[in-house]
Write a protein that holds these residues in place. Sequence first.
Motif, PDB file in Angstrom:
ATOM      1  N   ARG A 127       0.844  -1.186   0.000  1.00 21.45           N
ATOM      2  CA  ARG A 127       0.000   0.000   0.000  1.00 21.45           C
ATOM      3  C   ARG A 127       0.880   1.236   0.000  1.00 21.45           C
ATOM      4  NH1 ARG A 127      -4.866   2.205   4.046  1.00 21.45           N
ATOM      5  NH2 ARG A 127      -5.070   4.196   2.946  1.00 21.45           N
ATOM      6  N   TYR A 128       0.595   2.158  -0.893  1.00 19.86           N
ATOM      7  CA  TYR A 128       1.203   3.479  -0.911  1.00 19.86           C
ATOM      8  C   TYR A 128       0.075   4.498  -0.841  1.00 19.86           C
ATOM      9  CZ  TYR A 128       5.765   1.565  -2.259  1.00 19.86           C
ATOM     10  OH  TYR A 128       6.962   0.899  -2.274  1.00 19.86           O
ATOM     11  N   GLY A 129      -0.310   4.876   0.359  1.00 21.86           N
ATOM     12  CA  GLY A 129      -1.365   5.854   0.518  1.00 21.86           C
ATOM     13  C   GLY A 129      -2.642   5.435  -0.183  1.00 21.86           C
ATOM     14  N   PRO A 130      -3.064   6.153  -1.239  1.00 22.04           N
ATOM     15  CA  PRO A 130      -4.347   5.875  -1.880  1.00 22.04           C
ATOM     16  C   PRO A 130      -4.317   4.766  -2.919  1.00 22.04           C
ATOM     17  CG  PRO A 130      -3.356   7.808  -2.859  1.00 22.04           C
ATOM     18  CD  PRO A 130      -2.446   7.400  -1.738  1.00 22.04           C
ATOM     19  N   PHE A 131      -3.160   4.113  -3.128  1.00 24.67           N
ATOM     20  CA  PHE A 131      -3.154   3.043  -4.129  1.00 24.67           C
ATOM     21  C   PHE A 131      -2.420   1.811  -3.627  1.00 24.67           C
ATOM     22  CE2 PHE A 131       0.810   5.243  -5.345  1.00 24.67           C
ATOM     23  CZ  PHE A 131       1.672   4.202  -5.671  1.00 24.67           C
ATOM     24  N   LEU A 132      -2.740   0.678  -4.260  1.00 23.85           N
ATOM     25  CA  LEU A 132      -2.075  -0.600  -4.006  1.00 23.85           C
ATOM     26  C   LEU A 132      -1.188  -0.932  -5.189  1.00 23.85           C
ATOM     27  CD1 LEU A 132      -5.052  -2.753  -2.645  1.00 23.85           C
ATOM     28  CD2 LEU A 132      -3.338  -1.491  -1.329  1.00 23.85           C
ATOM     29  N   LEU A 133      -0.001  -1.395  -4.892  1.00 27.34           N
ATOM     30  CA  LEU A 133       0.939  -1.815  -5.934  1.00 27.34           C
ATOM     31  C   LEU A 133       1.159  -3.316  -5.806  1.00 27.34           C
ATOM     32  CD1 LEU A 133       2.832  -1.062  -8.261  1.00 27.34           C
ATOM     33  CD2 LEU A 133       4.635  -0.701  -6.560  1.00 27.34           C
ATOM     34  N   VAL A 134       0.651  -4.056  -6.786  1.00 25.10           N
ATOM     35  CA  VAL A 134       0.836  -5.504  -6.849  1.00 25.10           C
ATOM     36  C   VAL A 134       1.992  -5.783  -7.798  1.00 25.10           C
ATOM     37  CG1 VAL A 134      -0.240  -7.706  -7.482  1.00 25.10           C
ATOM     38  CG2 VAL A 134      -1.610  -5.892  -6.406  1.00 25.10           C
ATOM     39  N   GLN A 135       2.954  -6.572  -7.352  1.00 24.41           N
ATOM     40  CA  GLN A 135       4.089  -6.915  -8.202  1.00 24.41           C
ATOM     41  C   GLN A 135       4.327  -8.419  -8.145  1.00 24.41           C
ATOM     42  OE1 GLN A 135       7.245  -3.608  -8.551  1.00 24.41           O
ATOM     43  NE2 GLN A 135       6.920  -3.784  -6.351  1.00 24.41           N
ATOM     44  N   SER A 136       4.688  -8.983  -9.294  1.00 23.79           N
ATOM     45  CA  SER A 136       5.017 -10.409  -9.343  1.00 23.79           C
ATOM     46  C   SER A 136       6.433 -10.565  -9.883  1.00 23.79           C
ATOM     47  CB  SER A 136       4.024 -11.173 -10.222  1.00 23.79           C
ATOM     48  OG  SER A 136       4.018 -10.669 -11.548  1.00 23.79           O
ATOM     49  N   PHE A 137       7.240 -11.301  -9.148  1.00 18.82           N
ATOM     50  CA  PHE A 137       8.626 -11.558  -9.513  1.00 18.82           C
ATOM     51  C   PHE A 137       8.774 -13.041  -9.826  1.00 18.82           C
ATOM     52  CE2 PHE A 137       8.393  -7.961  -6.699  1.00 18.82           C
ATOM     53  CZ  PHE A 137       9.266  -7.027  -7.244  1.00 18.82           C
ATOM     54  N   HIS A 138       9.504 -13.334 -10.866  1.00 21.40           N
ATOM     55  CA  HIS A 138       9.832 -14.711 -11.256  1.00 21.40           C
ATOM     56  C   HIS A 138       8.665 -15.453 -11.921  1.00 21.40           C
ATOM     57  CE1 HIS A 138      13.229 -13.768  -8.776  1.00 21.40           C
ATOM     58  NE2 HIS A 138      12.526 -13.837  -7.654  1.00 21.40           N
ATOM     59  N   VAL A 139       7.441 -15.220 -11.464  1.00 24.81           N
ATOM     60  CA  VAL A 139       6.280 -15.931 -12.014  1.00 24.81           C
ATOM     61  C   VAL A 139       5.214 -14.911 -12.399  1.00 24.81           C
ATOM     62  CG1 VAL A 139       4.491 -17.645 -11.597  1.00 24.81           C
ATOM     63  CG2 VAL A 139       6.758 -17.962 -10.591  1.00 24.81           C
ATOM     64  N   PHE A 140       4.731 -14.992 -13.633  1.00 26.09           N
ATOM     65  CA  PHE A 140       3.701 -14.077 -14.108  1.00 26.09           C
ATOM     66  C   PHE A 140       2.394 -14.340 -13.367  1.00 26.09           C
ATOM     67  CE2 PHE A 140       0.152 -13.214 -17.076  1.00 26.09           C
ATOM     68  CZ  PHE A 140       0.352 -11.851 -17.256  1.00 26.09           C
ATOM     69  N   LEU A 141       1.693 -13.289 -12.986  1.00 31.06           N
ATOM     70  CA  LEU A 141       0.410 -13.418 -12.309  1.00 31.06           C
ATOM     71  C   LEU A 141      -0.688 -13.562 -13.357  1.00 31.06           C
ATOM     72  CD1 LEU A 141      -0.736 -13.341  -9.392  1.00 31.06           C
ATOM     73  CD2 LEU A 141      -1.218 -10.919  -9.776  1.00 31.06           C
ATOM     74  N   SER A 142      -1.380 -14.692 -13.342  1.00 30.51           N
ATOM     75  CA  SER A 142      -2.402 -14.953 -14.354  1.00 30.51           C
ATOM     76  C   SER A 142      -3.549 -13.959 -14.242  1.00 30.51           C
ATOM     77  CB  SER A 142      -2.943 -16.374 -14.194  1.00 30.51           C
ATOM     78  OG  SER A 142      -3.706 -16.484 -13.003  1.00 30.51           O
ATOM     79  N   THR A 143      -4.309 -13.863 -15.339  1.00 34.45           N
ATOM     80  CA  THR A 143      -5.474 -12.980 -15.355  1.00 34.45           C
ATOM     81  C   THR A 143      -6.455 -13.351 -14.257  1.00 34.45           C
ATOM     82  OG1 THR A 143      -5.227 -12.680 -17.740  1.00 34.45           O
ATOM     83  CG2 THR A 143      -7.365 -12.133 -16.781  1.00 34.45           C
ATOM     84  N   GLU A 144      -6.637 -14.651 -14.038  1.00 34.35           N
ATOM     85  CA  GLU A 144      -7.573 -15.113 -13.010  1.00 34.35           C
ATOM     86  C   GLU A 144      -7.088 -14.728 -11.606  1.00 34.35           C
ATOM     87  OE1 GLU A 144      -8.047 -17.189 -16.712  1.00 34.35           O
ATOM     88  OE2 GLU A 144      -6.294 -16.995 -15.403  1.00 34.35           O
ATOM     89  N   LYS A 145      -5.807 -14.902 -11.358  1.00 39.98           N
ATOM     90  CA  LYS A 145      -5.277 -14.551 -10.034  1.00 39.98           C
ATOM     91  C   LYS A 145      -5.309 -13.043  -9.809  1.00 39.98           C
ATOM     92  CE  LYS A 145      -2.322 -18.458  -8.797  1.00 39.98           C
ATOM     93  NZ  LYS A 145      -0.954 -18.874  -8.392  1.00 39.98           N
ATOM     94  N   LEU A 146      -4.981 -12.276 -10.843  1.00 40.94           N
ATOM     95  CA  LEU A 146      -5.031 -10.824 -10.703  1.00 40.94           C
ATOM     96  C   LEU A 146      -6.456 -10.368 -10.399  1.00 40.94           C
ATOM     97  CD1 LEU A 146      -3.742  -8.046 -10.790  1.00 40.94           C
ATOM     98  CD2 LEU A 146      -4.008  -8.068 -13.282  1.00 40.94           C
ATOM     99  N   ALA A 147      -7.432 -10.984 -11.055  1.00 40.06           N
ATOM    100  CA  ALA A 147      -8.833 -10.647 -10.790  1.00 40.06           C
ATOM    101  C   ALA A 147      -9.209 -10.983  -9.352  1.00 40.06           C
ATOM    102  CB  ALA A 147      -9.740 -11.387 -11.766  1.00 40.06           C
ATOM    103  N   ALA A 148      -8.692 -12.102  -8.847  1.00 34.34           N
ATOM    104  CA  ALA A 148      -8.989 -12.497  -7.470  1.00 34.34           C
ATOM    105  C   ALA A 148      -8.354 -11.531  -6.473  1.00 34.34           C
ATOM    106  CB  ALA A 148      -8.488 -13.918  -7.223  1.00 34.34           C
ATOM    107  N   VAL A 149      -7.114 -11.120  -6.743  1.00 35.34           N
ATOM    108  CA  VAL A 149      -6.437 -10.150  -5.880  1.00 35.34           C
ATOM    109  C   VAL A 149      -7.203  -8.830  -5.875  1.00 35.34           C
ATOM    110  CG1 VAL A 149      -4.333  -8.776  -5.595  1.00 35.34           C
ATOM    111  CG2 VAL A 149      -4.163 -11.205  -6.155  1.00 35.34           C
ATOM    112  N   THR A 150      -7.580  -8.379  -7.064  1.00 36.19           N
ATOM    113  CA  THR A 150      -8.301  -7.112  -7.190  1.00 36.19           C
ATOM    114  C   THR A 150      -9.624  -7.154  -6.434  1.00 36.19           C
ATOM    115  OG1 THR A 150      -7.287  -6.759  -9.371  1.00 36.19           O
ATOM    116  CG2 THR A 150      -9.253  -5.468  -8.841  1.00 36.19           C
ATOM    117  N   ALA A 151     -10.376  -8.227  -6.588  1.00 40.39           N
ATOM    118  CA  ALA A 151     -11.671  -8.352  -5.921  1.00 40.39           C
ATOM    119  C   ALA A 151     -11.516  -8.420  -4.406  1.00 40.39           C
ATOM    120  CB  ALA A 151     -12.392  -9.595  -6.435  1.00 40.39           C
TER     121      ALA A 151
END
Length: 338
Positions: free
Chosen positions: A48-72
């Motif tokens: 968390r950086y104040g008003p926004f969240l920064l999601v980062q993936s290292f070594h392994v790409f975050l799938s569309t499905e997982k990103l949607a789950a994180v966002t939700a």
Amino acid sequence: MPAKLVPKLAAALDARADLIARLHAEETDCYRLFHGSVEGEAGLTVDRYGPFLLVQSFHVFLSTEKLAAVTAFYAERLPGLQLFYNDRSRTNSRIGNPLEGEALLAAQVPYEVSEIGVSYVAQARHAGQDPWLFLDLRAGRRRVMQEAAGKSVLNLFAYTCGVGVAAAKAGAAHVVNVDFAESSLAVGKQNAKLNDLPIRPRFVQSDVFAAVRQYAGIGQPAMVRGKRMPSFPKLEPHAFDLVFLDPPKYAKSPFGVVDLVNDYAALFKPALLATAEGGTLICCNNVAQVDRDEWADQLQRSARKAGREIREFEWIEPEADFPSLDGRHPLKMALLRV
């Protein structure tokens, strides 16, 4: 599977409830929410950086499905925070998912965030790949604020000058930030302007070897490996009460290379000699494969060779939003009284 990820995010958030309350009470709104290497999803981080969240993936790409789950998940648990995703799974850690149009414009908005009452600028996307404020270094900045009042402070490899700005905010008498990158120092100057500082910090754009050697009173060679040295800013010898040394893992310099695995001593010696007798030197090493105890022994041996005594040695541990399974964090911070 996304269904397995959500309980891990929830457990991490719940475990931080008391910590987050304490951080908010001290005017801190930037911290790590999920540290995947320890909390069950290697390579995934959520900050968390104040008003926004920064999601980062290292070594392994975050799938569309997982990103949607994180966002939700975070939309439900921490509503109102905008989420940005940076895919850094490539070998060079460069951001690999391009943004366009309104998404890119939103990611490039500079936000003011706060840590221990000090304001910093943060942006989800910019010309580099690393965030402008490294959150695991909070414990180091906190300690600098506890030490800095009335002292002269030298911040080496200053990047966006978080340590120097924190020192000035805490009442340092004199602060010098040194970094080679003009773009990083420009952000540091923005950070300084965000705060009502009692002094005006100095920003020196220079090869750190060249700057710290001059402060330490070590002569500059005219030639290195048969090549004439470029010109550097002229600096007078000065012994600082507090020196903060936070070099990158590896970088090239006209003096050789910055190499935290094989040659930390090349930087440590001049930084030590630029530290006043009775002063404090805080050293950082962020390379995971470097053994903490071996590194500490190397610092002791290097100090003896330089003719300086380490009177006290203390580890500064990253704070609780950066958990560790074995107590040995990749980021090692050592406070030395010399």
